[in-house]
Scaffold this active site. Structure first.
Site, mmCIF file in Angstrom:
data_model
loop_
_atom_site.group_PDB
_atom_site.id
_atom_site.type_symbol
_atom_site.label_atom_id
_atom_site.label_comp_id
_atom_site.label_asym_id
_atom_site.label_seq_id
_atom_site.Cartn_x
_atom_site.Cartn_y
_atom_site.Cartn_z
ATOM 1 N N SER A 179 0.827 -1.205 0.000
ATOM 2 C CA SER A 179 0.000 0.000 0.000
ATOM 3 C C SER A 179 0.866 1.262 0.000
ATOM 4 O O SER A 179 1.665 1.473 -0.906
ATOM 5 C CB SER A 179 -0.963 -0.053 1.185
ATOM 6 N N ASP A 238 -9.571 -4.356 -4.990
ATOM 7 C CA ASP A 238 -9.008 -3.437 -4.003
ATOM 8 C C ASP A 238 -9.878 -2.190 -3.891
ATOM 9 O O ASP A 238 -10.055 -1.454 -4.861
ATOM 10 C CB ASP A 238 -7.580 -3.050 -4.423
ATOM 11 N N HIS A 270 -7.796 -5.305 -0.484
ATOM 12 C CA HIS A 270 -6.586 -4.602 -0.021
ATOM 13 C C HIS A 270 -5.916 -5.409 1.090
ATOM 14 O O HIS A 270 -5.881 -5.005 2.257
ATOM 15 C CB HIS A 270 -6.956 -3.200 0.460
#
Length: 253
Positions: free
Chosen positions: A126, A197, A230
Site C-alpha cells: 500500500s 481493491d 486490499h
C-alpha cells in the site's frame, strides 16, 4: 531514529521525522540479500516481520521499519503512522516530496551497513509500496527529489497494492540521461494488485505499471489477482518468493 529534511533554497520549514521501531528477521541460511519492507498506512513493522519470517526464503534478511506518526491529510490531519503525507491513495495525488525523501533516506540508511556482496532491495504494501517505488526512482536518478545524492544500488523492488508517487516528474526526467535509462531498464520491479481493491483502486496500480514501463523500466512484472481486496493472500506471497528467488539468484539454503 530521526531524519531532518530540508531542500536547499526551499522556503518550507525544516521538518523532523521520528521513525518508530525497526524489526529485523535474520536469514536462516546463507545471507545473500537484504530487503527493507515498508508497511501500509496506520500499520507498523512488527505485523509484517511475522509474515515475512515464515516465507521460504532462508537467504533473505528482512528489515521492517515503522513509519513516523504524523498528521495525514487523508484523515483530516489526524495523526497516523505514515511514510509521507497523502491526500489520496493514487498516482494523481499531490506529492509530499519532503516526506518521500525522508523515507527514502531512512531506507538507504538501513541498507548502508550491509556487506558489499549482499544484494539489497526494498518492498512494501500500500503506502509502503508507494514509498518503495519512490526509492526506485531515487535509484535510477542517483539522487533524491531534493537533488542530494542517493547512495544505494538497489537490486529489486516489490510493490503490493500500491501506486507510483511523483509520476509526472518521472516521465519528464528519465529521457534526459542515457545512464538513467540504463539503470531503469536493468532494475527488476514486481507489482501485484487485486482487482477488488477498495483502498488503492486496481486502476491506479495498473496505470502506475504502465507509466513505469513507458518511462523505461523494462524489467517490470505486473501481476493481477481477480477479486483480491486490499490485503495479501498466500498465492501472492508465493509469487513474491518465486520472483525474488529468480531475480536475486537466491540459492536454496
Amino acid at each position: 531514529m530521526s531524519f531532518s529534511s530540508s531542500s536547499r533554497g526551499s522556503r518550507s520549514s525544516r521538518m523532523t521525522f521520528e521513525f518508530g521501531r525497526t524489526h529485523v528477521v535474520r536469514p536462516k541460511g546463507r545471507h545473500q540479500a537484504t530487503i527493507v519492507w515498508l508497511h501500509g498506512l496506520g500499520d507498523r513493522g512488527s505485523s509484517w516481520s511475522q509474515l515475512l519470517e515464515n516465507l521460504p526464503l532462508p537467504n533473505v534478511k528482512w528489515i521492517c521499519p515503522t513509519a513516523p506518526t504524523r498528521p495525514v491529510s487523508l484523515f483530516g490531519g489526524f495523526p497516523s503512522t505514515a511514510w509521507f503525507d497523502a491526500q489520496d491513495m493514487s498516482e494523481d495525488a499531490p506529492d509530499d516530496l519532503e516526506g518521500l525523501d525522508a523515507t527514502a533516506a531512512h531506507v538507504a540508511n538501513l541498507l548502508s551497513t550491509e556487506p558489499a556482496d549482499i544484494k539489497v532491495g526494498v518492498g512494501g504494501f500500500s503506502m509502503g509500496a508507494a514509498a518503495a517505488l519512490y526509492s526506485a526512482t531515487c535509484h535510477i536518478f542517483c539522487q533524491y527529489g531534493n537533488r542530494s545524492p542517493y547512495p544505494v544500488n538497489l537490486s529489486s523492488v516489490v510493490c503490493l497494492s500500491g501506486w507510483l508517487p511523483c509520476s509526472r516528474m518521472l516521465r519528464n526526467r528519465v529521457a534526459g540521461s542515457n545512464e538513467t535509462v540504463m539503470r531503469a531498464a536493468s532494475l527488476p520491479i514486481l507489482l501485484c494488485h487485486g482487482s477488488g481493491d477498495d483502498v488503492v483502486a486496481y486502476e491506479h496500480g495498473e496505470k502506475s505499471a504502465r507509466i513505469l514501463h513507458s518511462a523505461g523500466f523494462q524489467s517490470l512484472t505486473f501481476r493481477s489477482y481477480n477479486g483480491l481486496g486490499h490485503y495479501t493472500i498466500p498465492e501472492e506471497m508465493d509469487e513474491v518468493c518465486r520472483w525474488l528467488t529468480d531475480n536475486l539468484g537466491l540459492q536454496g539454503s
